[in-house]
Design a protein around this motif. Structure first.
Motif, short mmCIF file in Angstrom:
data_model
loop_
_atom_site.label_atom_id
_atom_site.label_comp_id
_atom_site.label_asym_id
_atom_site.label_seq_id
_atom_site.Cartn_x
_atom_site.Cartn_y
_atom_site.Cartn_z
N PHE A 145 0.82 -1.21 0.00
CA PHE A 145 0.00 0.00 0.00
C PHE A 145 0.85 1.26 0.00
CE2 PHE A 145 0.79 0.45 4.47
CZ PHE A 145 0.95 -0.86 4.90
N ILE A 174 -1.06 0.06 -4.22
CA ILE A 174 -2.37 0.71 -4.19
C ILE A 174 -2.56 1.31 -2.81
CG2 ILE A 174 -4.86 0.33 -4.34
CD1 ILE A 174 -4.30 -1.93 -6.27
N ALA A 175 -2.84 2.58 -2.78
CA ALA A 175 -2.95 3.27 -1.50
C ALA A 175 -4.18 2.80 -0.73
CB ALA A 175 -3.03 4.78 -1.71
N THR A 225 -6.04 4.74 0.91
CA THR A 225 -7.06 5.79 0.87
C THR A 225 -8.30 5.28 0.16
OG1 THR A 225 -5.15 7.14 0.39
CG2 THR A 225 -7.26 8.27 0.50
N ASP A 226 -9.45 5.61 0.69
CA ASP A 226 -10.73 5.17 0.13
C ASP A 226 -10.88 3.65 0.18
OD1 ASP A 226 -11.29 7.77 -0.45
OD2 ASP A 226 -10.68 7.63 -2.55
N GLY A 227 -10.08 2.99 0.97
CA GLY A 227 -10.23 1.55 1.12
C GLY A 227 -9.99 0.76 -0.15
N GLN A 267 -7.44 -3.15 0.03
CA GLN A 267 -7.91 -4.48 0.43
C GLN A 267 -8.70 -5.22 -0.65
OE1 GLN A 267 -9.26 -5.32 4.47
NE2 GLN A 267 -8.94 -3.17 4.90
N PRO A 268 -9.74 -4.59 -1.23
CA PRO A 268 -10.48 -5.35 -2.26
C PRO A 268 -9.59 -5.81 -3.40
CG PRO A 268 -11.68 -3.38 -1.64
CD PRO A 268 -10.35 -3.30 -0.97
N ALA A 269 -8.67 -4.95 -3.81
CA ALA A 269 -7.79 -5.32 -4.92
C ALA A 269 -6.87 -6.47 -4.52
CB ALA A 269 -6.98 -4.11 -5.36
N ASP A 316 -7.37 -8.65 -2.12
CA ASP A 316 -8.15 -9.86 -1.91
C ASP A 316 -8.41 -10.58 -3.22
OD1 ASP A 316 -8.18 -9.20 0.70
OD2 ASP A 316 -10.25 -8.52 0.76
N TYR A 373 -11.46 -5.53 11.00
CA TYR A 373 -12.16 -4.58 10.13
C TYR A 373 -11.94 -3.14 10.54
CZ TYR A 373 -14.09 -8.88 8.53
OH TYR A 373 -14.20 -10.13 8.01
N ASP A 417 -12.37 -0.25 7.83
CA ASP A 417 -13.75 0.10 7.48
C ASP A 417 -14.46 0.82 8.63
OD1 ASP A 417 -13.93 -0.83 4.86
OD2 ASP A 417 -14.12 -2.89 5.55
N ASN A 469 -16.12 8.80 -2.38
CA ASN A 469 -16.33 7.44 -1.91
C ASN A 469 -17.67 7.30 -1.19
OD1 ASN A 469 -15.49 4.83 -1.82
ND2 ASN A 469 -14.31 5.04 0.07
N PHE A 523 -17.86 -6.27 -2.80
CA PHE A 523 -16.44 -6.34 -3.17
C PHE A 523 -15.50 -5.68 -2.18
CE2 PHE A 523 -18.93 -6.53 -7.11
CZ PHE A 523 -18.59 -7.81 -7.50
N TYR A 558 -17.42 -8.94 2.18
CA TYR A 558 -17.80 -9.65 0.96
C TYR A 558 -19.16 -10.34 1.10
CZ TYR A 558 -13.05 -8.63 -0.26
OH TYR A 558 -11.89 -7.97 -0.51
#
Lengths: 467, 290, 330
Positions: free
Chosen positions: A63, A92-93, A95-97, A100-102, A104, A425, A428, C251, C270, C274
């Motif tokens: 990150f 991938i920063a 920021t804006d979360g 993690q999704p990327a 994962d 978490y 988030d 966002n 996503f 999930y």
């Protein structure tokens, strides 16, 4: 019309059920596509990179550019290694979360060899639902238990990086106990001294003294911190419990107090109302914001990774002292992927980063500024590291702090780094919390409404209900 | 007849007329500025230094920091060329698939009589409503299970079935495709595929050009599906790369962020201003129909 | 028009009709319908967790996910936001597009240089939405962004205004970005619609001495109904799926004020935990909302539309018979 539609629907339903039928017995998640993907990627490598065709790709996810930078350094130091491997980094920063999704998705697609996780979400990767992707260090060829003892790695780093089976899957290289990092010139102007021993008496201990100092600073036209995020990190990681207790959302009283402290900062105009990691926040580091800002809360890495690049003309005008409350913030853990085909290589790098205590190990270079020395050969920025052995033989004098030995402050601070208030978490939940607090402090919402909406947001997003 | 109708405005050219004209042009120029200004700020700030932007974020005078910003930007792991190439591949492929096959489908509806023709068209009208977003979860799970994630093809093939384009092409074709020509070609012994490729397609060119541009733009700008389906950095399309400019690793250097945005937009500007003639012409030609 | 000839041919032709739709149908079934049904099915399962492939249909109450989503305050807010932002963008968008269409297609007072204006107005639409969202994020940034700079230089404000924390301002900006990117597109579609109207009708109106405003409202708009419907429906669907701008601008924040249904679904499916099953349920609910909206629109416009079309056809036929010039237009 109806006939056609129902026919289509029937056909595709059949298709879906046959697909489910093939999916389920396999049980191991999508075993066929995996092998397909592997074949696919190996052919791609050979066809797309003919000049360096012999080199194997190490896919590194992070990150920040920090960990990829370490891998590059390792390759510089080990030409033999560099001849065999090349790094393909994905940065991938958070920021804006987005990270993690990327990550994962990449882990699920076996697109990762080595990855980094931050304190705010490391538990998800070491103990939570993504733990299944992390390879135990011993599987990477690291004699992990012996090495941890030998290097005197901080216990919390080990605890956080240990998976439910009791195997170490991740270790950090930093120690992230926090301090108050302040501008010497402003301290002199307001308190008549820039001595860390005196300043720590001015800004603490405790938030009451901190706000007394804020009032004094205001008289001279200064702010005490840049934005609410600065005190948040001190509050977040000085609290006794984390966000989730027994699968329920729990608001620690210290964290709840953030509402009031943040409101106080806002109402009294004690800060520049910036958001951390945004433009205005960086401007305050360079002293070019609306009003001069006394300081920032942060561990040594804040100096290393952020302040150094953004301080502009204020270089050398900084010092660190004990913060009003003990806290820790962040830290990066390094993990190897179970599906990696380059486990040995990943193990070599990870061992060098997290467990090597020699003078050519990462941690020694990291702590002594020889990792990225200045152009004139003098030591670059330094950072606290996880190994007690390395810390004992390191020297924390840095120019950005006017020659102060920052380890004097940071080493005692590291006792506050314990990790017992982390949850998988946090990223988030923190985002939702900070959002609501900001609504309250800007006067758009009552205190109770902010708390209710926060609980609602967490329950809506993560299906974690409030206590 | 036409003379009388065009006499009128000449006599009406009083002060009210000029006032109206002036208002019209002022308003249009205002809109033009509104459309252009953000891009102007972007391009100018791409040449300014960080401290200049911090003290005054708006300026009409370019700075001298372009090279410095470029160096900063280049130091980040952000490969514009890769993103651009991927986007070109996806958008071109998707546009071709969408326009060619949609026109073919529309041709089947317009040129032939078959039993399920009406239900089929009604069906297309219905599925016109289904947006890709609401089916994305199934799409992701499906693509994942057949190993199509991280394949650019996964973003191209689905474009073959573009109900909106079929709908548009049918509407156009119904008015602009003379059945007599098709018939005479048939009498001359041309096969149906030849009729489609060599007679029908060329006649549909204006409508296809318009649709191609719209299809290209929407594919180029698509963020949702690529964001879900692509995780390999080598496969990232432009919008994903751009979305990462917001991250904190770039935040510190605003000049570099503006430069990054400019770089993603510049090729589009060039292509657009080259093609804009065709857009306007395509629209004008589209008017001849019905 | 259709001759006996084509009817004879139609038996052999039917084969080609089916042949030519094969690519569409095959791809549609595999890549669109199947995922749609897959999504639908997932809404009734316990499928959650990263890349979970081992899921089962829910036992007991099969609508649990749907009930949870319906009670989910964030989802309710996101649907509300989606509609509010769409209306805030569509009304000015269609009004402005109509005005520009009227100007650019006016036959008496023509606008010079309209080609350039069209090119400029359409331009924002061609630029990647992601770029635009981040650009506007930079433009409105606080405390030292270009917009704040401008406001202070023009002495409209003393201090900076934090656009990112104000809920109405954020909604307004997202709606404005949508409006700004799409009005040019709508204008082009409308102009092409107007140009498609038979010139004979206008000539007839000229003879009757109708003025520009009358012509626009009495001829252009009624004849434009199909295109207007098309614009409305596509914009509605696009609007209900708004994702890029709200996602990348803030966002979905602050305080969920720009969180649209698509952003909500994305976040559920996503990121975080999930929750594919819940997200699928939300998707299906959105799908139903979209279907109902479209059906209502089609229903409302259908009869009049069909009548107008019939009228138009009649008119055209007469025009084709070269008798239009003597026809009066009411």
């Amino acid at each position: 019309m109806k006939k056609a539609l129902s026919l289509l629907a029937a056909l595709s339903l059949m298709a879906s059920f046959t697909a489910c039928g093939t999916d389920k017995p396999a049980d191991t998640p999508a075993s066929t596509p995996d092998s397909q993907a592997e074949v696919e990627s190996s052919t791609e490598e050979s066809s797309e990179t003919p000049p360096s065709g012999d080199k194997r790709e190490l896919k590194v996810w992070a990150f920040t550019t920090e960990v990829p930078g370490m891998v590059t350094k390792y390759m510089e130091l080990n030409p033999d290694f560099a001849a065999q491997y090349e790094m393909k980094e994905s940065v991938i920063a958070t920021t804006d979360g987005a990270y993690q999704p990327a990550l994962d998705a990449a882990l699920a697609g076996d697109e990762v060899d080595m990855y980094a996780a931050e304190a705010a979400f490391i538990l998800k990767y070491s103990q939570g639902e993504a733990a299944k992707y992390a390879a135990p260090y011993e599987d990477l060829g690291i004699d992990v238990d012996a090495k941890i003892k030998e290097a005197e790695i901080a216990q919390y780093t080990v605890d956080i990086g240990t998976n439910p089976d009791g195997k170490v899957v991740g270790l950090g290289y930093q120690a992230t106990g926090g301090a108050f990092i302040y501008r010497r010139s402003i301290a002199k102007d307001v308190f008549g001294t820039d001595d860390p021993a005196k300043i720590k008496e001015e800004v603490g201990p405790g938030w009451d003294k901190f706000f007394e100092a804020a009032a004094k600073l205001k008289e001279k036209g200064y702010g005490i911190v840049s934005g609410d995020g600065d005190i948040w990190h001190a509050i977040e990681n000085s609290s006794d419990t984390g966000w989730v207790v027994d699968d329920k959302l729990h608001i620690d009283p210290k964290r709840e107090e953030f509402l009031d402290l943040s409101k106080k900062l806002m109402d009294n105009d004690y800060h520049n109302d910036t958001q951390d990691w945004q433009e205005g926040w960086f401007a305050d580091m360079a002293g070019t914001g609306k009003k001069g800002i006394l300081g920032f809360f942060g561990p040594a890495w804040l100096i290393n990774y952020t302040l150094k690049d953004n301080c502009g003309d204020t270089f050398g005008d900084w010092a660190v002292c004990e913060p009003p409350v003990g806290f820790f913030w962040g830290g990066t853990w390094v993990l190897g992927a179970k599906s990696s085909e380059n486990k040995e290589a990943v193990g070599d790098i990870i061992e060098w980063i997290t467990l090597d205590t020699s003078e050519t190990g990462l941690q020694y270079m990291w702590a002594n500024g020889t990792f990225a020395p200045n152009e004139d050969g003098t030591p670059g920025t330094k950072d606290c590291v996880a190994s007690g052995v390395v810390m004992a033989k390191s020297d924390g004098k840095v120019d950005i702090l006017g020659g102060q030995n920052m380890f004097d402050v940071f080493v005692p601070a590291n006792q506050f780094a314990n990790g017992k208030n982390l949850t998988p978490y946090d990223e988030d939940i923190n985002t939702a919390w900070r959002d609501q607090v900001r609504q309250y402090t800007s006067g758009q919402k009552t205190r109770d409404a902010a708390i209710d909406d926060f609980k609602q947001a967490v329950s809506d997003k993560l299906a974690i209900d409030a206590e | 007849m036409s003379k009388t109708s065009y006499d009128e405005p000449k006599s009406a050219k009083g002060p009210a007329y000029y006032g109206y004209k002036a208002f019209q042009y002022i308003f249009l120029i205002f809109l033009a500025i509104m459309s252009l200004l953000p891009f102007v700020i972007m391009i100018i700030n791409a040449t300014r230094s960080r401290s200049q932007i911090e003290s005054h974020a708006i300026s009409l005078i370019p700075g001298k920091n372009l090279l410095v910003n470029w160096k900063v930007f280049n130091g980040k792991s952000f490969n514009v060329t890769t993103g651009f190439l991927n986007s070109v591949i996806v958008s071109t492929g998707a546009t071709f698939c969408s326009v060619y096959f949609s026109t073919m489908t529309a041709f089947a509806i317009v040129a032939y009589d078959w039993k399920f023709k009406k239900p089929f068209f009604t069906f297309i009208m219905c599925v016109l409503m289904i947006p890709p977003q609401v089916t994305s979860i199934g799409m992701y799970q499906f693509m994942y299970s057949i190993g199509m994630t991280n394949k650019l093809l996964a973003l191209i093939i689905p474009a073959v079935a573009a109900p909106a384009t079929v709908f548009f092409m049918r509407q156009y074709m119904a008015g602009a495709l003379p059945m007599e020509i098709l018939q005479s070609a048939r009498i001359d012994g041309a096969g149906e595929f030849r009729i489609y490729n060599q007679i029908a397609l060329p006649m549909m060119k204006p409508a296809m050009a318009t649709q191609a541009i719209f299809a290209f733009v929407s594919s180029w700008n698509n963020l949702f599906l690529p964001l879900i389906l692509l995780t390999d950095k080598k496969k990232f399309t432009m919008p994903i790369m751009v979305s990462q400019l917001n991250g904190d690793i770039y935040k510190t250097e605003y000049g570099a962020v503006y430069l990054g945005l400019t770089l993603t937009v510049l090729p589009l500007f060039v292509i657009y201003f080259l093609l804009s003639k065709y857009i306007i012409a395509g629209v004008a030609l589209g008017g001849v129909k019905e | 028009m259709k001759s006996a000839q084509s009817r004879i041919k139609s038996i052999s032709n039917a084969k080609y009709g089916y042949l030519f739709i094969i690519p569409f149908v095959v791809v549609y079934l595999i890549f669109h319908l199947y995922p749609t049904i897959y999504t639908m099915v997932l809404g009734f399962t316990d499928c959650k967790g990263l890349n979970n492939t081992n899921w089962h249909l829910l036992k007991g109450n099969i609508f649990t996910n749907f009930q949870q989503i319906l009670q989910n305050k964030s989802f309710q807010t996101s649907v509300k936001n989606t509609i509010v932002i769409w209306i805030m963008n569509f009304i000015p968008q269609i009004s402005l597009a109509m005005l520009l269409t009227a100007w650019f297609t006016a036959r008496r007072i023509t606008v010079k240089g309209q080609g350039i204006f069209k090119v400029i107005f359409y331009m924002p639409n061609i630029i990647t939405a992601a770029t635009i969202a981040i650009l506007f994020h930079a433009l409105f940034s606080y405390p030292t962004g270009p917009v704040n700079d401008l406001l202070q230089r023009l002495n409209l404000r003393d201090g900076s205004y934090n656009f990112f924390i104000s809920k109405p301002a954020s909604k307004l900006i997202v709606a404005f970005i949508q409006f700004w990117t799409w009005y040019g597109y709508t204008m082009i579609i409308l102009i092409s619609g107007v140009l498609g109207i038979s010139p004979d009708i206008y000539e007839a109106a000229d003879i009757d001495g109708a003025n520009g405003v009358q012509i626009f409202f009495k001829i252009t708009i009624p004849n434009l109904k199909t295109i207007l419907l098309y614009t409305l429906v596509t914009s509605l669907i696009g609007g209900l799926n708004m994702f890029d701008i709200p996602k990348l601008y803030l966002n979905g924040g602050p305080d969920n004020s720009t969180k649209t249904a698509s952003v909500f679904i994305y976040e559920q499916a996503f990121s975080g935990k999930y929750l594919y099953n819940r997200a699928s349920a939300a998707s299906m609910l959105m799908f139903i909302v979209i279907a109902i909206c479209s059906a209502i629109l089609f229903y409302l416009m259908r009869d009049k539309d069909a009548a107008a079309l019939a009228k138009l056809k009649k008119q055209e036929r007469k025009a084709a018979a070269k008798r239009a010039s003597t026809q009066t237009w009411r």
